[in-house]
Design an enzyme around this catalytic site. Sequence first.
Site, mmCIF file in Angstrom:
data_model
loop_
_atom_site.group_PDB
_atom_site.id
_atom_site.type_symbol
_atom_site.label_atom_id
_atom_site.label_comp_id
_atom_site.label_asym_id
_atom_site.label_seq_id
_atom_site.Cartn_x
_atom_site.Cartn_y
_atom_site.Cartn_z
ATOM 1 N N HIS A 198 46.613 92.474 15.526
ATOM 2 C CA HIS A 198 46.549 91.144 14.912
ATOM 3 C C HIS A 198 46.061 90.167 15.983
ATOM 4 C CE1 HIS A 198 48.263 87.376 13.252
ATOM 5 N NE2 HIS A 198 48.330 87.997 12.086
ATOM 6 N N ASP A 208 54.345 94.827 19.543
ATOM 7 C CA ASP A 208 54.330 93.892 18.428
ATOM 8 C C ASP A 208 55.034 94.552 17.249
ATOM 9 O OD1 ASP A 208 53.833 92.312 16.266
ATOM 10 O OD2 ASP A 208 51.668 92.175 16.577
ATOM 11 N N GLN A 210 55.401 94.214 12.004
ATOM 12 C CA GLN A 210 55.355 95.032 10.784
ATOM 13 C C GLN A 210 56.281 96.243 10.833
ATOM 14 O OE1 GLN A 210 53.949 93.961 8.169
ATOM 15 N NE2 GLN A 210 52.532 92.424 8.959
ATOM 16 N N LYS A 247 59.209 87.661 7.875
ATOM 17 C CA LYS A 247 58.718 88.904 7.274
ATOM 18 C C LYS A 247 59.864 89.864 6.979
ATOM 19 C CE LYS A 247 54.384 88.913 9.957
ATOM 20 N NZ LYS A 247 53.306 88.485 9.076
ATOM 21 N N CYS A 305 43.764 88.445 9.748
ATOM 22 C CA CYS A 305 43.861 88.085 11.177
ATOM 23 C C CYS A 305 43.586 89.287 12.063
ATOM 24 C CB CYS A 305 45.209 87.461 11.522
ATOM 25 S SG CYS A 305 45.510 85.922 10.666
HETATM 26 N N1 7TS Z 1 51.546 90.815 14.495
HETATM 27 C C1 7TS Z 1 51.353 91.484 13.362
HETATM 28 C C2 7TS Z 1 51.206 92.977 13.396
HETATM 29 C C3 7TS Z 1 51.332 90.792 12.154
HETATM 30 O O1 7TS Z 1 51.165 91.471 11.019
HETATM 31 C C4 7TS Z 1 51.488 89.401 12.149
HETATM 32 C C5 7TS Z 1 51.399 88.592 10.890
HETATM 33 C C6 7TS Z 1 51.703 88.754 13.370
HETATM 34 C C7 7TS Z 1 51.723 89.492 14.527
HETATM 35 C C8 7TS Z 1 51.926 87.292 13.459
HETATM 36 O O2 7TS Z 1 53.067 86.936 12.791
HETATM 37 P P1 7TS Z 1 53.460 85.394 12.630
HETATM 38 O O3 7TS Z 1 54.740 85.412 11.916
HETATM 39 O O4 7TS Z 1 53.562 84.859 13.998
HETATM 40 O O5 7TS Z 1 52.352 84.762 11.858
HETATM 41 N N2 7TS Z 1 50.650 89.187 9.876
HETATM 42 C C9 7TS Z 1 50.215 88.564 8.771
HETATM 43 C C10 7TS Z 1 49.520 89.230 7.775
HETATM 44 O O6 7TS Z 1 49.235 90.411 7.820
HETATM 45 N N3 7TS Z 1 49.220 88.366 6.808
HETATM 46 O O7 7TS Z 1 49.709 87.178 7.141
HETATM 47 C C11 7TS Z 1 50.334 87.291 8.364
#
Ligand code: 7TS
Length: 417
Positions: free
Chosen positions: A131, A208, A211, A234, A374
């Site tokens: 990401h 990371d 997910q 999430k 992203c």
């Molecule tokens: N890393 C991964 C693997 C992610 O899927 C996401 C967000 C992030 C980091 C960043 O997370 P945040 O909470 O800081 O935004 N992924 C997604 C997605 O797949 N669609 O919207 C956000």
Amino acid sequence: MITSAMGSATDWTEVRDDFPILSSVNARGQRLVYLDSAASSQKPISVIEALDRYYRETNANIHRGVYDLSERATAQYEAARATVADFINAASPREVIFVRNATEAINLVAQSWGRRNIGAGDLIVVTTMDHHSNIVPWQLLAEERGARVAAVRLTPDGQLDLDHYRGLLAEQPKLVAFPHVSNGLGTINPAAEMIRLTHDAGAVVMLDGAQSVPHMPVDVQALDADFLAFSGHKMLGPMGSGALYGKRALLEAMPPALGGGGMIRKVTLEQSTWADVPARFEAGTPAVADAVGLGAAIEYLQAVGMEHIAAHERALTARALEALREVPDLTIYGPADPAVHAGVISFTLGDIHPHDVAAILNEENVAVRAGHHCCQPLMQWLGVPATTRASFYLYNVDEDIDRLLSALHRARAIFAA
Ligand code: 7TS
């Protein structure tokens, strides 16, 4: 509402009923099928009520007041930290820093650990499937320090190419950043093995977990992760909640990333000294209610059981992959082996633009995401500008897959006409 860890007889429609938004219907009376949990999950009533209760009964600034309310707010905030630590099996709650999301967690490490430990010519390794949140902070750091960033290549079915990875490790990187589970492909990476290889090469790991932590048991001590980033929103928690785990010795050697109230030991007009971890990294008034809400979310997940949730999602994913393979012109990206394919399914449908597919699904009240997720380097590697993506969570049921399938058939029919 669920109250205890469940056996194999969980009624997942009862779980779904704990999420008020999931009983909403569109103008045609179709129930919402929410398949975008990889972006953000829905919230159970217990989390909504925890937020409400906090603001009605406990709200005050923390770590400051000598009055009862402030002490109760502080106690609840710190109890939530202990809940997070327990959830990922951290050795101590001191290893958990509350942040707004995984992005902030990764930037904190890049700006604090990175500035102290990365110098000119040093190598930072990321992956082609990361990401942007786990690429851009390292690019910013590399630019500032004159360091290099290299990316692990992928195998044709969207797994990390471990031979290429070993080759990069031979160049002795200082830090390796990779996703436990890919949000663009659903690939489950062999985190324990990769961390072992990384440590053998003398590098530090930024895992990371955005997910993975919401969907499967993640044990930072068993994995031997140095840093783990994840987002509370999430995993049933409030928007704007998240956490960074770091090994205590690493955190204690790190300077603050932000300065302000709450993170100091002593301030004079000439210079300041820092509080112990984790306070050192939590400058200013934190999102107390959201941390408490994240604690409630984890309690909900633990009551259902993470192994149990992972098994449910595995079954849904296997069923969905099988059904989607029968849809003509549909291309699924990511591993064919369901054992390494988490509940994130990225696909394209013939020449139909992924946004058009998502728009037609939306007409059927099936919520999916379309775009680059992203993950622009991943999209470049796939050779597509975007995909449509369905992602699952504990509140999804078989019927949701049936609804997805029939909406996809409708999309095909519309575009064939
Ligand atoms: N890393 C991964 C693997 C992610 O899927 C996401 C967000 C992030 C980091 C960043 O997370 P945040 O909470 O800081 O935004 N992924 C997604 C997605 O797949 N669609 O919207 C956000």
